[in-house]
Design a protein around this motif. Structure first.
Motif, PDB file in Angstrom:
ATOM      1  N   THR A  76       0.849  -1.189   0.000  1.00 20.37           N
ATOM      2  CA  THR A  76       0.000   0.000   0.000  1.00 20.37           C
ATOM      3  C   THR A  76       0.881   1.233   0.000  1.00 20.37           C
ATOM      4  O   THR A  76       1.732   1.408   0.879  1.00 20.37           O
ATOM      5  N   ILE A  77       0.689   2.104  -1.003  1.00 18.51           N
ATOM      6  CA  ILE A  77       1.521   3.296  -1.127  1.00 18.51           C
ATOM      7  C   ILE A  77       0.642   4.521  -1.369  1.00 18.51           C
ATOM      8  O   ILE A  77      -0.528   4.412  -1.736  1.00 18.51           O
ATOM      9  N   THR A  78       1.236   5.676  -1.133  1.00 16.39           N
ATOM     10  CA  THR A  78       0.571   6.934  -1.476  1.00 16.39           C
ATOM     11  C   THR A  78       1.634   7.946  -1.861  1.00 16.39           C
ATOM     12  O   THR A  78       2.818   7.767  -1.541  1.00 16.39           O
ATOM     13  N   ALA A  79       1.221   9.001  -2.514  1.00 16.79           N
ATOM     14  CA  ALA A  79       2.172   9.991  -3.015  1.00 16.79           C
ATOM     15  C   ALA A  79       2.305  11.169  -2.062  1.00 16.79           C
ATOM     16  O   ALA A  79       1.326  11.649  -1.491  1.00 16.79           O
ATOM     17  N   PHE A  80       3.545  11.615  -1.891  1.00 13.85           N
ATOM     18  CA  PHE A  80       3.854  12.894  -1.248  1.00 13.85           C
ATOM     19  C   PHE A  80       4.751  13.648  -2.220  1.00 13.85           C
ATOM     20  O   PHE A  80       5.908  13.266  -2.417  1.00 13.85           O
ATOM     21  N   TYR A 112       5.393   6.754  -1.061  1.00 15.67           N
ATOM     22  CA  TYR A 112       5.772   6.289   0.277  1.00 15.67           C
ATOM     23  C   TYR A 112       4.973   5.051   0.654  1.00 15.67           C
ATOM     24  O   TYR A 112       3.782   4.943   0.352  1.00 15.67           O
ATOM     25  N   LEU A 113       5.652   4.124   1.320  1.00 18.79           N
ATOM     26  CA  LEU A 113       5.041   2.871   1.734  1.00 18.79           C
ATOM     27  C   LEU A 113       4.229   3.073   3.017  1.00 18.79           C
ATOM     28  O   LEU A 113       4.753   3.547   4.024  1.00 18.79           O
ATOM     29  N   LEU A 114       2.945   2.711   2.967  1.00 16.23           N
ATOM     30  CA  LEU A 114       2.083   2.788   4.151  1.00 16.23           C
ATOM     31  C   LEU A 114       1.924   1.426   4.817  1.00 16.23           C
ATOM     32  O   LEU A 114       1.818   1.340   6.028  1.00 16.23           O
ATOM     33  N   LEU A 152      -3.310   4.595  -2.627  1.00 18.20           N
ATOM     34  CA  LEU A 152      -4.347   5.352  -1.934  1.00 18.20           C
ATOM     35  C   LEU A 152      -4.243   6.814  -2.336  1.00 18.20           C
ATOM     36  O   LEU A 152      -3.143   7.373  -2.426  1.00 18.20           O
ATOM     37  N   GLN A 153      -5.390   7.420  -2.574  1.00 11.27           N
ATOM     38  CA  GLN A 153      -5.435   8.815  -3.008  1.00 11.27           C
ATOM     39  C   GLN A 153      -6.156   9.673  -1.973  1.00 11.27           C
ATOM     40  O   GLN A 153      -7.056   9.200  -1.274  1.00 11.27           O
ATOM     41  N   SER A 154      -5.772  10.926  -1.888  1.00 14.28           N
ATOM     42  CA  SER A 154      -6.452  11.883  -1.013  1.00 14.28           C
ATOM     43  C   SER A 154      -6.218  13.284  -1.558  1.00 14.28           C
ATOM     44  O   SER A 154      -5.153  13.584  -2.115  1.00 14.28           O
ATOM     45  N   ASP A 155      -7.204  14.154  -1.381  1.00 16.56           N
ATOM     46  CA  ASP A 155      -7.070  15.552  -1.801  1.00 16.56           C
ATOM     47  C   ASP A 155      -6.413  16.406  -0.730  1.00 16.56           C
ATOM     48  O   ASP A 155      -6.170  17.597  -0.939  1.00 16.56           O
TER      49      ASP A 155
END
Length: 254
Positions: free
Chosen positions: A46-50, A55-57, A80-83
């Motif tokens: 599971t990853i998300t962008a910064f 980055y690995l979650l 995973l995405q978030s605004d």
């Protein structure tokens, strides 16, 4: 894999279970490595962008296993995405990391869950008491105690985000209310607990039933099981007393 960055201080909530049982963590990685070595991909990371980085979650052990066998092709991931952005995005990502790590892979210890909950309370994450409790797998009463302790510690000038564990925060809060616990003794007990946990690793990895483990302890030291039961009862009574101290603050901070 080279595109995935790790920030374990934020996104690896299994600190306690790994610190006290490093062999269990290593054995888990070894088992995953066997699967990967056979050419089989593991469950998605599971990853998300910064910014421009990923980055690995969740999936630290799986990523370590891939590295261990020299996995040479892209790895499967869930993105995973978030605004949200800024600190709000970091808080969101930490919460998602906890949510994933609660799943039955290498289980989070109770201490891990409680410390992760305390970190959330200390950061003043914008979650209700019930939502915080559900996310971290602890009771609402515990979250109420944490909020009340945070209130007292902040009033005394402490930055709660710098207090890394609930046990430390609780000791400090008790001291503010005239609690009798001696911090030096608690630190010594913590060191003893860590040393003993490492020495007991071989026995605990035998996956003994609670009954058999109790019989083994009793054979080694007759009467020890009863003594342990009495000690746990005393600790429970101490916890209930602590809860009573904070009851009015708990209700006021809902």
């Amino acid at each position: 894999m080279a595109d995935i960055k790790e920030e374990r201080s934020l996104f690896q909530p299994r600190h306690d279970s790994i610190a006290y049982a490093p062999g269990r963590s290593e054995a888990h990685v070894a088992n995953l490595a066997k699967i990967a070595k056979a050419g089989n991909a593991l469950d998605p990371l599971t990853i998300t962008a910064f910014g421009s980085h990923w980055y690995l979650l969740d999936g630290h052990h799986r990523l370590q296993a891939y590295h261990q066998v020299g996995w040479g092709v892209p790895v499967p991931v869930n993105v995973l995405q978030s605004d949200l952005d800024g600190e709000a995005r970091v808080t969101w990502a930490v919460q998602e990391s906890v949510r994933d790590n609660k799943k039955n892979r290498l289980p989070m210890s109770d201490a891990d869950k409680i410390d992760a909950a305390w970190s959330s309370v200390a950061r003043r994450d914008k979650l209700s008491k019930s939502a915080t409790a559900e996310l971290h797998g602890v009771s609402e009463r515990v979250i109420g105690n944490m909020r009340a302790a945070r209130k007292a510690l902040e009033a005394a000038g402490h930055d709660c985000t710098l207090i890394v564990s609930w046990s430390a925060a609780r000791r400090m809060a008790e001291a503010l209310t005239g609690g009798e616990r001696d911090s030096g003794a608690s630190d010594w007990e913590e060191q003893q607990r860590r040393r003993a946990s490492k020495k007991a690793k071989g026995v605990m990895e035998m996956d003994l039933s609670p009954l058999l483990l109790g019989q083994i302890l009793e054979a080694y030291s007759p009467g020890i099981v009863e003594s342990m039961a009495l000690a746990l009862k005393a600790e429970q009574e101490d916890t209930e007393k602590f809860s009573a101290w904070w009851q009015s603050d708990d209700e006021a901070d809902d």
